[in-house]
Structures are given as structure tokens and as C-alpha cells.
Design a protein around this motif. Structure first.
Motif, short mmCIF file in Angstrom:
data_model
loop_
_atom_site.label_atom_id
_atom_site.label_comp_id
_atom_site.label_asym_id
_atom_site.label_seq_id
_atom_site.Cartn_x
_atom_site.Cartn_y
_atom_site.Cartn_z
N GLY A 278 10.75 5.90 -10.50
CA GLY A 278 11.88 7.05 -9.45
C GLY A 278 12.30 7.46 -10.82
N MET A 279 13.50 6.96 -10.69
CA MET A 279 14.68 7.93 -11.72
C MET A 279 14.02 7.40 -13.40
SD MET A 279 17.90 4.99 -10.81
CE MET A 279 18.79 6.13 -12.18
N LEU A 280 12.75 7.17 -13.58
CA LEU A 280 12.21 7.63 -15.03
C LEU A 280 11.15 8.10 -14.62
CD1 LEU A 280 10.68 3.52 -16.39
CD2 LEU A 280 12.81 4.53 -17.21
N VAL A 281 10.59 8.90 -14.04
CA VAL A 281 9.98 9.99 -14.11
C VAL A 281 10.35 11.39 -13.73
CG1 VAL A 281 7.99 10.91 -11.78
CG2 VAL A 281 8.21 7.93 -12.74
N ILE B 166 4.29 4.64 -17.16
CA ILE B 166 5.48 4.32 -16.26
C ILE B 166 5.07 4.19 -14.24
CG2 ILE B 166 8.05 4.78 -14.86
CD1 ILE B 166 7.80 6.25 -17.27
N ILE B 167 4.21 5.28 -14.28
CA ILE B 167 3.84 4.85 -12.88
C ILE B 167 2.68 3.85 -13.08
CG2 ILE B 167 2.26 5.92 -11.29
CD1 ILE B 167 3.01 8.49 -11.21
N ALA B 168 1.63 3.57 -13.46
CA ALA B 168 0.66 2.24 -13.73
C ALA B 168 1.79 1.20 -13.87
CB ALA B 168 0.05 2.30 -14.73
N ILE C 158 0.63 -1.11 -0.03
CA ILE C 158 0.24 -0.41 -0.04
C ILE C 158 0.68 1.39 -0.46
CG2 ILE C 158 -1.70 1.06 0.96
CD1 ILE C 158 -2.59 -1.59 2.59
N TYR C 159 1.71 1.42 1.20
CA TYR C 159 2.83 2.31 0.98
C TYR C 159 3.54 2.84 -0.18
CZ TYR C 159 7.11 5.54 1.90
OH TYR C 159 7.48 5.73 2.12
N ASN C 160 3.77 1.42 -1.05
CA ASN C 160 4.99 2.04 -2.75
C ASN C 160 3.82 2.49 -3.88
OD1 ASN C 160 6.87 1.35 -1.35
ND2 ASN C 160 6.74 -0.69 -1.87
N LEU D 139 3.82 6.07 -5.12
CA LEU D 139 4.17 6.28 -7.25
C LEU D 139 3.42 6.83 -7.68
CD1 LEU D 139 4.65 2.42 -7.67
CD2 LEU D 139 6.76 3.89 -7.88
N VAL D 140 1.94 6.75 -6.96
CA VAL D 140 1.20 7.67 -8.09
C VAL D 140 1.12 9.25 -7.74
CG1 VAL D 140 -1.61 8.27 -6.89
CG2 VAL D 140 -1.27 5.69 -7.61
N GLN D 141 1.72 9.54 -5.74
CA GLN D 141 1.97 10.89 -5.86
C GLN D 141 3.52 11.59 -5.93
OE1 GLN D 141 1.25 11.36 -1.82
NE2 GLN D 141 -0.39 11.11 -1.54
N LEU D 142 3.92 9.86 -7.54
CA LEU D 142 5.31 10.67 -6.91
C LEU D 142 5.75 11.87 -8.55
CD1 LEU D 142 8.39 10.41 -6.89
CD2 LEU D 142 8.15 8.02 -9.35
#
Length: 211
Positions: free
Chosen positions: A192-195, A144-146, A103-105, A109-112
Motif C-alpha cells: 500500500g505504501m508503494l502504491v 507492485i500489486i501482482a 482472499i481478503y488481502n 490489493l487488487v482494488q487498492l
């Protein structure tokens, strides 16, 4: 009539009229009525009969063999019948902990895209450097996030199914949730790096701040 003639006449009369046996006036016995207490009938034993060795061996063979047959030795590599209770407990606890990590991850990712700039500024301030001032997510960031979210879910479900299979097979499985957690951490880092890389200016400012 002479004495001999009289004897023969008496003998002949005795042969013609045999003696009548006495009449048994007792009531007709029923089955076992006149048998003594504790008496049982057994068939007569023929002293000339030879015992059948094959029949005796067949009658006593299986029980004797089962009494002296040793227990089968465990085959190398065969799993135990049941997994140790401690391993089962640790596996379940780590899987439950993995749910919270999942859940935390996913939330991270969604809020990144929204937290990328704030995280970069905070890191730069802690290092005493000038951080980036803007961040514009690229068009590929939602995909990417999905992908990262799906990988997180797949990792946890895979760890659950694999752990369950190994527990049923009697094998140690506590390490499976740990491996899944480590892989999930690397997935979050790569996503995260891709974002960050979706905005070349933001990535360049991060590189300049770290130099």
C-alpha cells in the motif's frame, strides 16, 4: 540202563528240542491301541549326562533378557510420535481462517488503486484534516500489486506445508499460521505504501495533512 544214563539221555533230548513259546492269538495291535490313556513316550534320561549350560542359556536367554530389559529412555530433542490433538485442531482452524484472510488481502490489493483516494479522504475526515483530492497510480502499480498477491499466496502455501511437516514430526505447529498472518499484514502495508508513493503529489498531500 542205569539211573544216571537215563537222566543224561533225557537232558540231551531236552536240549535238542527246545520248548516252543505259546502262540499269541490276539490281533496285531495298531499304533497306540493298547497304550493306557494319557500315556506319552519320553526318551530315557542318561543319569551320567552333563546338562549343556550353553544350550540352556541360548534357549532361555532371549526371553529372559526381553522380560527384564528396561524400556529405552527417550532421547533429548527427539519429537513425539504424534502431535497433540489440540495443537492439530488449532493449526487446522488457523489455516482455514488464513484462507479467508488470503482472499481478503488479495481483493484489497487488487482494488487498492481505486480505493486509495477514498481511504485517504475518509481518514482525513476522521482526523478533521484536509485530505488529498486526486490520485494517479504510477506505471509500476500493476507490477507492485501482482507481487503482493503472489507473496500472499506463497505465504499461505508455505505455512500449510510447514505446518503439515511439523504435525507429522509430532511438533507444535499452531504458531506457524499466526506468523504467516502477521507477515501477510506487513506485506499488505508495504504494498500500500508503494502504491501511494507511485503518485508523488498524493503522497505529499498525505504528509501535509498529517502535519
Amino acid at each position: 540202563m542205569t539211573h544216571d544214563e537215563a537222566a543224561r539221555t533225557t537232558g540231551a533230548a531236552g536240549q535238542d528240542s527246545p520248548t516252543t513259546p505259546p502262540i499269541d492269538e490276539r490281533p496285531r495291535p495298531r499304533y497306540g491301541e493298547y497304550a493306557p490313556e494319557g500315556w506319552t513316550w519320553q526318551p530315557p534320561v542318561d543319569p551320567n549326562a552333563v546338562p549343556d549350560a550353553a544350550a540352556d542359556a541360548e534357549a532361555t536367554g532371549p526371553s529372559a533378557a526381553s522380560a527384564v530389559a528396561p524400556a529405552p529412555a527417550p532421547v533429548a530433542g527427539r519429537p513425539n510420535a504424534a502431535a497433540p490433538a489440540r495443537d492439530r485442531l488449532w493449526t487446522i482452524a488457523l489455516l482455514v481462517f488464513g484462507v479467508f484472510g488470503l482472499i481478503y488481502n488479495i481483493v484489497a490489493l487488487v482494488q487498492l488503486p481505486a480505493t486509495a483516494l477514498e481511504s485517504a479522504k475518509l481518514s482525513s475526515q476522521m482526523l478533521g484534516l484536509d485530505g488529498p483530492t486526486t490520485f494517479t497510480p504510477g506505471p509500476a502499480v500493476p507490477s507492485i500489486i501482482a507481487t503482493g498477491v503472489v507473496l500472499q499466496i506463497v505465504l499461505w502455501i508455505g505455512a500449510l506445508l510447514w505446518s503439515r511437516a511439523r504435525l507429522r514430526a509430532g511438533r507444535l505447529s499452531w504458531w506457524i499460521p499466526l506468523v504467516a498472518g502477521v507477515v501477510a499484514f506487513f506485506v499488505v502495508t508495504i504494498i500500500g505504501m508503494l502504491v501511494f508513493a507511485s503518485d508523488p503529489d498524493f503522497l505529499a498531500s498525505l504528509s501535509a495533512a498529517n502535519v
